[in-house]
Enzyme design. Structure first.
Site, PDB file in Angstrom:
ATOM      1  N   ARG A 140      13.068  24.324  70.692  1.00 43.89           N
ATOM      2  CA  ARG A 140      11.705  23.989  70.265  1.00 43.89           C
ATOM      3  C   ARG A 140      10.726  24.271  71.417  1.00 43.89           C
ATOM      4  O   ARG A 140      11.133  24.499  72.547  1.00 43.89           O
ATOM      5  CB  ARG A 140      11.625  22.499  69.873  1.00 43.89           C
ATOM      6  CG  ARG A 140      12.346  22.190  68.578  1.00 43.89           C
ATOM      7  CD  ARG A 140      12.419  20.694  68.314  1.00 43.89           C
ATOM      8  NE  ARG A 140      13.274  20.010  69.284  1.00 43.89           N
ATOM      9  CZ  ARG A 140      13.485  18.701  69.324  1.00 43.89           C
ATOM     10  NH1 ARG A 140      12.888  17.912  68.442  1.00 43.89           N
ATOM     11  NH2 ARG A 140      14.284  18.167  70.225  1.00 43.89           N
ATOM     12  N   LYS A 180      11.622  18.225  75.554  1.00 48.41           N
ATOM     13  CA  LYS A 180      12.679  17.381  76.106  1.00 48.41           C
ATOM     14  C   LYS A 180      12.322  16.919  77.516  1.00 48.41           C
ATOM     15  O   LYS A 180      11.479  17.520  78.192  1.00 48.41           O
ATOM     16  CB  LYS A 180      13.996  18.168  76.173  1.00 48.41           C
ATOM     17  CG  LYS A 180      14.590  18.451  74.814  1.00 48.41           C
ATOM     18  CD  LYS A 180      14.789  17.199  74.013  1.00 48.41           C
ATOM     19  CE  LYS A 180      16.235  16.829  73.886  1.00 48.41           C
ATOM     20  NZ  LYS A 180      16.417  15.769  72.870  1.00 48.41           N
ATOM     21  N   TYR A 202       9.323  14.003  75.012  1.00 39.89           N
ATOM     22  CA  TYR A 202      10.380  13.010  74.771  1.00 39.89           C
ATOM     23  C   TYR A 202      11.034  12.733  76.114  1.00 39.89           C
ATOM     24  O   TYR A 202      11.402  13.679  76.829  1.00 39.89           O
ATOM     25  CB  TYR A 202      11.458  13.559  73.821  1.00 39.89           C
ATOM     26  CG  TYR A 202      11.074  13.611  72.369  1.00 39.89           C
ATOM     27  CD1 TYR A 202      10.712  12.457  71.679  1.00 39.89           C
ATOM     28  CD2 TYR A 202      11.107  14.799  71.663  1.00 39.89           C
ATOM     29  CE1 TYR A 202      10.371  12.496  70.330  1.00 39.89           C
ATOM     30  CE2 TYR A 202      10.768  14.849  70.316  1.00 39.89           C
ATOM     31  CZ  TYR A 202      10.400  13.701  69.653  1.00 39.89           C
ATOM     32  OH  TYR A 202      10.069  13.743  68.328  1.00 39.89           O
ATOM     33  N   HIS A 208      13.200   9.417  76.787  1.00 45.42           N
ATOM     34  CA  HIS A 208      14.417   8.582  76.656  1.00 45.42           C
ATOM     35  C   HIS A 208      14.926   8.163  78.034  1.00 45.42           C
ATOM     36  O   HIS A 208      16.090   8.362  78.382  1.00 45.42           O
ATOM     37  CB  HIS A 208      15.499   9.321  75.850  1.00 45.42           C
ATOM     38  CG  HIS A 208      15.086   9.586  74.439  1.00 45.42           C
ATOM     39  ND1 HIS A 208      14.997   8.583  73.487  1.00 45.42           N
ATOM     40  CD2 HIS A 208      14.683  10.710  73.808  1.00 45.42           C
ATOM     41  CE1 HIS A 208      14.573   9.091  72.338  1.00 45.42           C
ATOM     42  NE2 HIS A 208      14.370  10.381  72.500  1.00 45.42           N
ATOM     43  N   GLU A 224       8.586   9.079  72.337  1.00 49.40           N
ATOM     44  CA  GLU A 224       9.323   8.098  71.529  1.00 49.40           C
ATOM     45  C   GLU A 224       8.791   6.678  71.663  1.00 49.40           C
ATOM     46  O   GLU A 224       9.158   5.813  70.870  1.00 49.40           O
ATOM     47  CB  GLU A 224      10.832   8.142  71.831  1.00 49.40           C
ATOM     48  CG  GLU A 224      11.258   7.559  73.176  1.00 49.40           C
ATOM     49  CD  GLU A 224      11.113   8.537  74.338  1.00 49.40           C
ATOM     50  OE1 GLU A 224      10.575   9.638  74.141  1.00 49.40           O
ATOM     51  OE2 GLU A 224      11.545   8.173  75.454  1.00 49.40           O
ATOM     52  N   ASP A 264      23.122   8.977  66.286  1.00 49.09           N
ATOM     53  CA  ASP A 264      22.499   8.882  67.613  1.00 49.09           C
ATOM     54  C   ASP A 264      22.331   7.434  68.057  1.00 49.09           C
ATOM     55  O   ASP A 264      22.115   7.168  69.227  1.00 49.09           O
ATOM     56  CB  ASP A 264      21.152   9.625  67.644  1.00 49.09           C
ATOM     57  CG  ASP A 264      20.133   9.055  66.671  1.00 49.09           C
ATOM     58  OD1 ASP A 264      20.532   8.447  65.661  1.00 49.09           O
ATOM     59  OD2 ASP A 264      18.927   9.206  66.919  1.00 49.09           O
TER      60      ASP A 264
END
Ligand code: NAD
Length: 370
Positions: A15, A74, A93, A95, A117, A269
């Site tokens: 992406r 990411k 994102y 995380h 997120e 996930d």
């Protein structure tokens, strides 16, 4: 503001964080956009499509060195850590709870990291996670239908049926974003569809949405037991916010399913709701337990990167425009959803849940704003 879009280099990530429409919108708002050459290739977007809208094509070094706001998909990986600069805003994102070393790198880099997120509206919804749940939910049925084919390990069922032959049966555990999108596609294929949820208001909404064409069932062990025996395709779509997914289908229950039926547990996930599910990859997506095909791909949107790129950027662009237009301080002051997205501010962890997961004390965001 100068906005930079690097090519994603995390293995398997295809992406990209901005589309040509996004470039146009940012340029129209008088910002400068620098896109790394080849950044859109994985999503079938050519460099010329960006430059035609006013972006500059550049090297990775130029993008990171010049941009005040970096748009990514990411989290940065180790080779990107040294590229982050003091005061630079990173919107992606993250995380962070899962990668403590990145949290340290972000603190050392002295930038501002805003995580897709954790951008959260006052009603608790997560607008930058929803598009990927939409993709995964729709894909769950497409993938499930594929693996129901005999040559792909399944029972040899056409979900639509044909005149004189009944359609296949699809059971969906969880009626949230993933579940509703899975049901929509299953219904579109002509399958016989049930959704189970513990939230009666959700079931009411689903009943309304599909004009009674989807069977709604309260999620409990008894009802799950019943639907499993009939299901050709079981889609797991349960989420308990902030927790591991509850195990709703034990391995004994899986053993009661039909030979060649398929389980797609999208919630894998978060640990998954089916005892026998484990994470798999797009290169090796399935395995068989008790004659039932299990699909446990943890990053399903990566299978359709072009659609996922457009879906994600539709949701992220308004925030990017706000950050660029107002500047980060004013943007997070005005927009509480964006303020919830801030994880790290110039060396300090400011998101309470992220700080907790990292074993640190959070600094209040208000305390670091001028
Ligand atoms: N594998 C992937 O690539 C991928 C992609 C996107 C999302 N996901 C995951 O899919 C899961 C679902 O996401 P979502 O956006 O639909 O969440 P959501 O919050 O919109 O929906 C979850 C639903 O589960 C229901 N639920 C909770 N406990 C239940 C139970 N015991 N029985 C039945 N239903 C129950 C909730 O009431 C809610 O309606 C999450 O774990 C998410 O991380 C995975």
């Amino acid at each position: 503001m100068i906005i930079g879009v690097p090519r994603e280099i995390k293995p398997g990530e295809q992406r990209v964080a901005l589309t040509p429409a996004g470039v146009r919108a940012l340029v129209e708002a008088t910002h400068r956009v620098i896109v790394e050459r080849g950044a859109g290739a994985g999503s079938s977007i050519r460099d010329e499509e960006y430059t035609r809208e006013g972006a500059t094509a550049a090297s990775v070094d130029e993008v990171w060195a010049q941009a005040e706001l970096i748009l990514k998909v990411k989290e940065p990986i180790a080779e990107e850590y040294p590229r982050m600069r003091p005061g630079q805003i990173l919107f992606t994102y993250l995380h962070l709870a899962a990668v403590p070393e990145l949290a340290r790198a972000l603190q050392t880099a002295d930038g501002i990291a805003i995580a897709y997120e954790t951008v959260q509206r006052p009603d608790g919804s997560l607008p930058l996670l929803a598009p990927m749940s939409e993709v995964a939910g729709r894909l769950a049925v497409q993938e499930g239908a594929f693996y129901l084919a005999k040559a792909h390990g399944g029972r040899g069922i056409l979900l639509a049926g044909v005149p004189g032959v009944p359609p296949g049966n699809v059971a969906v555990l969880g009626g949230g974003t993933v579940g509703v999108n899975a049901a929509r596609i299953a219904l579109g294929l002509g399958a016989d569809v049930s959704i189970l949820d513990i939230n009666l208001d959700r079931l009411r909404a689903v009943d309304d949405l599909f004009h009674g064409r989807v069977i709604t069932l309260m999620s409990n062990s008894f009802n799950i037991d019943q639907v499993l025996r009939r299901a050709d395709l079981l889609v797991g779509a349960v989420l308990v916010a902030g927790a591991r997914a509850p195990v709703l289908v034990t391995k004994e229950m899986v053993a009661t399913m039909k030979e060649g039926s398929v389980i797609v547990d999208v919630a894998v996930d978060q640990g998954g709701s089916i005892e026998t599910i484990r994470p798999t990859t797009l290169l090796d997506p399935i395995y068989v337990v008790s004659g039932v095909v299990h699909y446990g791909v943890a990053n399903m949107p990566a299978l359709v990167p072009r659609t996922s790129t457009f879906a994600l950027t539709n949701a992220t662009l308004p925030y990017a425009l706000e950050l660029a237009g107002r500047g980060v301080q004013a943007a997070v002051r005005r927009n509480p959803a964006l303020a919830r997205g801030v994880n790290v501010w110039r060396g300090r962890i400011v998101h309470p849940a992220v700080a907790h997961a990292l074993g640190e004390k959070a600094t209040a965001l208000e305390a670091v704003l001028d």
